[in-house]
Design an enzyme around this catalytic site. Structure first.
Site, PDB file in Angstrom:
ATOM      1  N   ARG A  12      20.477 -12.678  33.481  1.00 24.66           N
ATOM      2  CA  ARG A  12      20.895 -12.510  34.864  1.00 24.66           C
ATOM      3  C   ARG A  12      22.357 -12.071  34.915  1.00 24.66           C
ATOM      4  O   ARG A  12      23.158 -12.417  34.043  1.00 24.66           O
ATOM      5  CB  ARG A  12      20.716 -13.815  35.639  1.00 24.66           C
ATOM      6  CG  ARG A  12      19.334 -14.398  35.479  1.00 24.66           C
ATOM      7  CD  ARG A  12      19.024 -15.426  36.523  1.00 24.66           C
ATOM      8  NE  ARG A  12      19.765 -16.672  36.377  1.00 24.66           N
ATOM      9  CZ  ARG A  12      19.504 -17.758  37.109  1.00 24.66           C
ATOM     10  NH1 ARG A  12      18.564 -17.724  38.037  1.00 24.66           N
ATOM     11  NH2 ARG A  12      20.189 -18.863  36.919  1.00 24.66           N
TER      12      ARG A  12
ATOM     13  N   ARG B 231      27.515 -22.305  43.041  1.00 25.16           N
ATOM     14  CA  ARG B 231      26.574 -22.625  44.120  1.00 25.16           C
ATOM     15  C   ARG B 231      27.189 -23.654  45.067  1.00 25.16           C
ATOM     16  O   ARG B 231      28.172 -24.311  44.732  1.00 25.16           O
ATOM     17  CB  ARG B 231      25.283 -23.214  43.520  1.00 25.16           C
ATOM     18  CG  ARG B 231      24.675 -22.319  42.444  1.00 25.16           C
ATOM     19  CD  ARG B 231      24.139 -23.175  41.277  1.00 25.16           C
ATOM     20  NE  ARG B 231      23.689 -22.327  40.171  1.00 25.16           N
ATOM     21  CZ  ARG B 231      22.476 -21.797  40.089  1.00 25.16           C
ATOM     22  NH1 ARG B 231      21.598 -22.058  41.026  1.00 25.16           N
ATOM     23  NH2 ARG B 231      22.147 -21.036  39.079  1.00 25.16           N
TER      24      ARG B 231
ATOM     25  N   ASP C 149      21.444 -26.337  45.736  1.00 28.17           N
ATOM     26  CA  ASP C 149      21.840 -25.875  44.406  1.00 28.17           C
ATOM     27  C   ASP C 149      21.337 -24.466  44.118  1.00 28.17           C
ATOM     28  O   ASP C 149      21.660 -23.895  43.073  1.00 28.17           O
ATOM     29  CB  ASP C 149      21.350 -26.841  43.322  1.00 28.17           C
ATOM     30  CG  ASP C 149      19.846 -27.062  43.360  1.00 28.17           C
ATOM     31  OD1 ASP C 149      19.378 -27.644  44.340  1.00 28.17           O
ATOM     32  OD2 ASP C 149      19.151 -26.643  42.420  1.00 28.17           O
TER      33      ASP C 149
END
Length: 518
Positions: free
Chosen positions: A194, A201, A270
């Site tokens: 990713r 977050r 989250d």
């Protein structure tokens, strides 16, 4: 510490990439210190193989897409290289906490992800993170692995959302392995790389707030402000400004989700990016037959994260973020009134969500209807269409794409869209009002059609398309992954050779479901 000795030490381009990732750049998350993460090597995967690579993402990172031909490419991007890493340069898993399905879950963290480090290209810095890289101190009862099924879905949807123009993390590649992984059934392991400027977050802030570690909370907030919101530093209250900026970005993001019919599925705190990015593609889905109450995650038995609930949940999540930032807000107030004023300031910042979300969605719906200028009644017209779509379960993507073919002068052009609705008479009444509204718009049909086709995609990652690619990939045929990646790069374009990918879902697609078990 070292990676498992399963392959030769990377050489050439991968060695240089490893060296670049290992560098700690000024202002990086890695520079915050061990209170924020734990460094450890990835757990190796046996006999890894390449499932898919995004050349677009590689180019954005300043990487040559041809590096996929490097002998150790697959091994590198599932965490297998044997290069001896200094302890301070190992990948890291970060700690955070959060609310899951509305319930405080306490400490969480990267339970199956490791951030390799940062790359900088043309002044833009991005972190690379392996998802599915094995157990970490934050894995709780999990095995730290991701499966091929969910990794392909995240890979394809990350890139699809990017090309739709929706803020998102991206995906460089998917690496598979025949290592068995137990979920509802035995599946095989995979790792997806990713890409994001940051993986911070809402839950990161909640973690330090809940632990009453205010110095670390401030350190985290300063990092985010200085790296990503430098304009907030000029405000009278930088931390309040940070909250406001995050709320606005979140409101804009959710408006884009709603406008394209995207359901996230697990909007836990989250899983909310402080940068307003779509993050953590678990059980997600694009709505096919439109149902405002659509639940894309069959683990969500109460429908908390249904399509229509996403704006409300995003606002609730912003409330949790505001609460976490309260200890930092209001330093400019007199100490005797700081607590009261800080709460009032945070509440005012939260109200910007409502002030931004509504107009942002209205603007996008107006564009989707081909209305170049706002007029009274436009919102009612859009709401009536959505209600008709809901009652008829009209296909979301096909309906909006098809509206461009309607003429402001000729009702006979309504056929392709009209056929998507069960109640044809109700659609005809709406279409007459829509046509009357189009008659007041200065653009002709051709100009309007061109504008509408720039905002109403023809191609989205429908569940059945992803499922077909997954089934073939399980047989080591990755051609459909590559083909879908090609189609989804140009979601707004007519692609005659891929017309089948814009068709309505087959009957068997209605039996598909996705869950948190990935």
């Amino acid at each position: 510490m070292s990676f498992s000795a399963t392959v030769a030490e990377p050489t050439g381009v991968l060695a240089r990439l490893a060296e670049s990732l290992a560098a700690t750049r000024p202002g990086s998350f890695a520079g915050l210190g061990t209170a924020f993460y734990t460094r450890l090597p990835a757990a190796p995967l046996p006999d890894p193989y390449v499932v898919g690579v995004s050349a677009d993402a590689a180019t954005a990172l300043g990487l040559d897409p041809s590096m996929v031909s490097e002998p150790d490419f697959a091994a590198f991007f599932c965490g297998n290289p044997t290069r001896e890493w200094p302890a301070q340069a190992l990948p890291y898993a970060s700690v955070y906490s959060g609310h899951q399905f509305g319930v405080w879950a306490g400490q969480l963290g990267d339970g199956r992800a490791l951030t390799l480090g940062e790359l900088e290209h043309r002044g833009v810095r991005n972190e690379l993170q392996l998802k599915g890289s094995g157990r970490t101190p934050y894995s709780r009862m999990g095995d730290g692995r991701a499966v091929l099924r969910s990794s392909i879905r995240e890979f394809l949807c990350s890139e699809a959302m990017h090309h739709l123009g929706i803020p998102t993390t991206r995906a460089l590649c998917v690496i598979g392995s025949d290592q068995p992984v137990r979920r509802e059934e035995i599946e095989t392991a995979a790792a997806v790389t990713r890409v994001s400027p940051s993986f911070v977050r809402f839950g990161h802030f909640e973690h330090f707030y809940a632990a009453d570690r205010i110095d670390d909370l401030r350190k985290l907030a300063d990092h985010v402000i200085d790296r990503f919101f430098p304009e907030c530093r000029e405000a009278l209250d930088p931390y309040l400004a940070l909250l406001g900026a995050a709320v606005i970005r979140t409101a804009e993001l959710i408006a884009q989700w709603q406008a394209v019919g995207f359901c996230h599925g697990v909007m836990n705190t989250d899983n909310m990016s402080i940068l307003g990015l779509t993050i953590d593609y678990g059980p997600f889905g694009f709505v096919d037959a439109f149902d405002a109450n659509h639940i894309c995650n069959h683990s969500d038995t109460q429908g908390r994260y249904a399509y229509r609930m996403q704006p409300q949940i995003a606002y609730w999540n912003c409330f949790c973020l505001a609460q976490s930032l309260l200890p930092l807000i209001g330093a400019h107030h007199d100490e005797s009134v700081r607590a009261e004023r800080s709460v009032a300031d945070a509440q005012q910042a939260l109200e910007t969500f409502k002030a931004r979300f509504g107009p942002a969605l209205e603007r996008r719906l107006r564009d989707k209807l081909g209305l170049s200028e706002a007029q009274p009644g436009d919102n009612v017209l859009a709401d009536r269409l959505l209600e008709l779509m809901h009652k008829s379960r009209a296909d979301f993507t096909a309906t909006f794409r098809g509206l461009a073919t309607m003429s402001k002068h000729d009702a006979s052009s309504d056929g392709p869209v009209r056929d998507l609705f069960i109640d044809r008479d109700a659609f005809d009444r709406w279409a007459a009002d829509y046509r009357a509204r189009l008659a007041t718009d200065p653009r002709d049909d051709a100009a309007r059609r061109e504008a509408m086709n720039r905002v109403n995609p023809k191609y989205v990652l429908r569940n059945h398309l992803a499922e077909t690619a997954i089934r073939r990939a399980k047989q080591k045929d990755f051609s459909e992954v590559e083909r879908l990646l090609t189609v989804l790069r140009r979601p707004f374009d007519e692609q005659p050779e891929f017309e089948a990918y814009a068709a309505l879902p087959p009957d068997w697609a209605g039996t598909l479901s996705v869950s948190c078990s990935s």
